[in-house]
Enzyme design. Sequence first.
Site, mmCIF file in Angstrom:
data_model
loop_
_atom_site.group_PDB
_atom_site.id
_atom_site.type_symbol
_atom_site.label_atom_id
_atom_site.label_comp_id
_atom_site.label_asym_id
_atom_site.label_seq_id
_atom_site.Cartn_x
_atom_site.Cartn_y
_atom_site.Cartn_z
ATOM 1 N N GLY A 140 -2.091 -9.398 -2.119
ATOM 2 C CA GLY A 140 -3.528 -9.520 -1.615
ATOM 3 C C GLY A 140 -4.637 -10.436 -2.477
ATOM 4 C CE LYS B 271 -3.185 -0.041 3.037
ATOM 5 N NZ LYS B 271 -4.471 -0.363 3.998
ATOM 6 C CG ASP C 43 -3.508 -6.907 -6.455
ATOM 7 O OD1 ASP C 43 -4.722 -6.263 -6.152
ATOM 8 O OD2 ASP C 43 -2.336 -6.459 -6.260
ATOM 9 C CD GLU D 126 -7.272 -1.350 10.675
ATOM 10 O OE1 GLU D 126 -8.087 -2.514 10.501
ATOM 11 O OE2 GLU D 126 -6.534 -1.149 9.809
ATOM 12 C CG ASP E 155 -9.491 0.382 6.767
ATOM 13 O OD1 ASP E 155 -8.444 -0.271 7.203
ATOM 14 O OD2 ASP E 155 -10.488 -0.368 7.243
ATOM 15 C CE LYS F 78 -4.108 -2.848 -6.917
ATOM 16 N NZ LYS F 78 -3.375 -3.351 -5.850
HETATM 17 P P1 ITT Z 1 -2.845 -1.384 7.156
HETATM 18 O O1 ITT Z 1 -1.873 -1.610 8.247
HETATM 19 O O2 ITT Z 1 -2.786 -0.176 6.360
HETATM 20 O O3 ITT Z 1 -4.337 -1.394 7.869
HETATM 21 P P2 ITT Z 1 -3.638 -3.817 5.826
HETATM 22 O O4 ITT Z 1 -2.950 -4.792 5.024
HETATM 23 O O5 ITT Z 1 -4.512 -4.488 7.213
HETATM 24 O O6 ITT Z 1 -2.716 -2.724 6.209
HETATM 25 P P3 ITT Z 1 -6.436 -3.130 4.786
HETATM 26 O O7 ITT Z 1 -7.023 -3.200 6.087
HETATM 27 O O8 ITT Z 1 -6.669 -1.748 4.282
HETATM 28 O O9 ITT Z 1 -4.690 -3.246 4.835
HETATM 29 O O10 ITT Z 1 -6.622 -4.157 3.741
HETATM 30 C C1 ITT Z 1 -7.457 -5.179 3.920
HETATM 31 C C2 ITT Z 1 -7.014 -6.184 3.037
HETATM 32 O O11 ITT Z 1 -7.712 -6.115 1.680
HETATM 33 C C3 ITT Z 1 -5.347 -6.420 2.841
HETATM 34 O O12 ITT Z 1 -4.563 -6.693 3.882
HETATM 35 C C4 ITT Z 1 -5.201 -7.022 1.310
HETATM 36 O O13 ITT Z 1 -5.282 -8.405 1.640
HETATM 37 C C5 ITT Z 1 -6.751 -6.704 0.614
HETATM 38 N N1 ITT Z 1 -6.380 -5.544 -0.092
HETATM 39 C C6 ITT Z 1 -6.478 -4.181 0.074
HETATM 40 N N2 ITT Z 1 -6.160 -3.452 -1.067
HETATM 41 C C7 ITT Z 1 -5.800 -4.420 -2.009
HETATM 42 C C8 ITT Z 1 -5.348 -4.398 -3.449
HETATM 43 O O14 ITT Z 1 -5.246 -3.141 -3.768
HETATM 44 N N3 ITT Z 1 -4.925 -5.324 -3.941
HETATM 45 C C9 ITT Z 1 -5.327 -6.495 -3.485
HETATM 46 N N4 ITT Z 1 -5.716 -6.765 -2.200
HETATM 47 C C10 ITT Z 1 -6.019 -5.607 -1.482
#
Ligand code: ITT
Length: 190
Positions: A143, A13, A145, A37, A66, A166
């Site tokens: 993730g 991210k 993707d 969170e 998020d 992307k």
């Molecule tokens: P933070 O520390 O920023 O919270 P996180 O990995 O927990 O990091 P999120 O809660 O925002 O991030 O995201 C939830 C999940 O959704 C993330 O762990 C990925 O598995 C999936 N995800 C989010 N954005 C994605 C993307 O652009 N492509 C693929 N999977 C994504």
Amino acid sequence: MKKVFFATSNKNKYLEAKAILRSFNIEVEWLKGDYPEIQAESLEEIASFTAKWVAEKTKKAVFVEDAGLFIQVLNGFPGPYSSYVYKTLGNHGILKLLEGETNREAFFISVIAYCEPTSKPATFIGKVNGTIAYEIRGNKGWGFDPIFIPTEGEGKTYAEMGPKNKNKISHRRKSLEKFGAWLSKYYEKE
Ligand code: ITT
């Protein structure tokens, strides 16, 4: 170049945000860590809480993001629980839940919350519609993707498109574009 801190535990991210905000002349510095969170159904609520918490704690102007994948036939699951569901069920688990299901509609949402130590958080939302693939496709992603096919992606999953393509159309691109435009104007006023 103005600098803003991105509080996240997720390197992917951070890299996406850095690449996208560069075009707004904004430099992103990574505040690496796991931040509290709250559990809530709205990504805006979750992101706003964390942004406020980190801004007060670090005394810095920060943003958090998020994101969640919402699958229509599963009533929006995993949505705000995407991180936990990815860790526990993974892409194979999601495909299993959708076995035999022809309605594959889904969307990704990205919510950014920006906050300064003494202000209220400002939020920016990006959404991309798409479908869930029938199998894992592509190896240039992270993730979800490999299973998400954005409507604007010519039939490819995010992982088949690769980060450069992307990032041109993603949910994160859309929220970051709104945030970048707002932040540039905000800095002009300062
Ligand atoms: P933070 O520390 O920023 O919270 P996180 O990995 O927990 O990091 P999120 O809660 O925002 O991030 O995201 C939830 C999940 O959704 C993330 O762990 C990925 O598995 C999936 N995800 C989010 N954005 C994605 C993307 O652009 N492509 C693929 N999977 C994504």
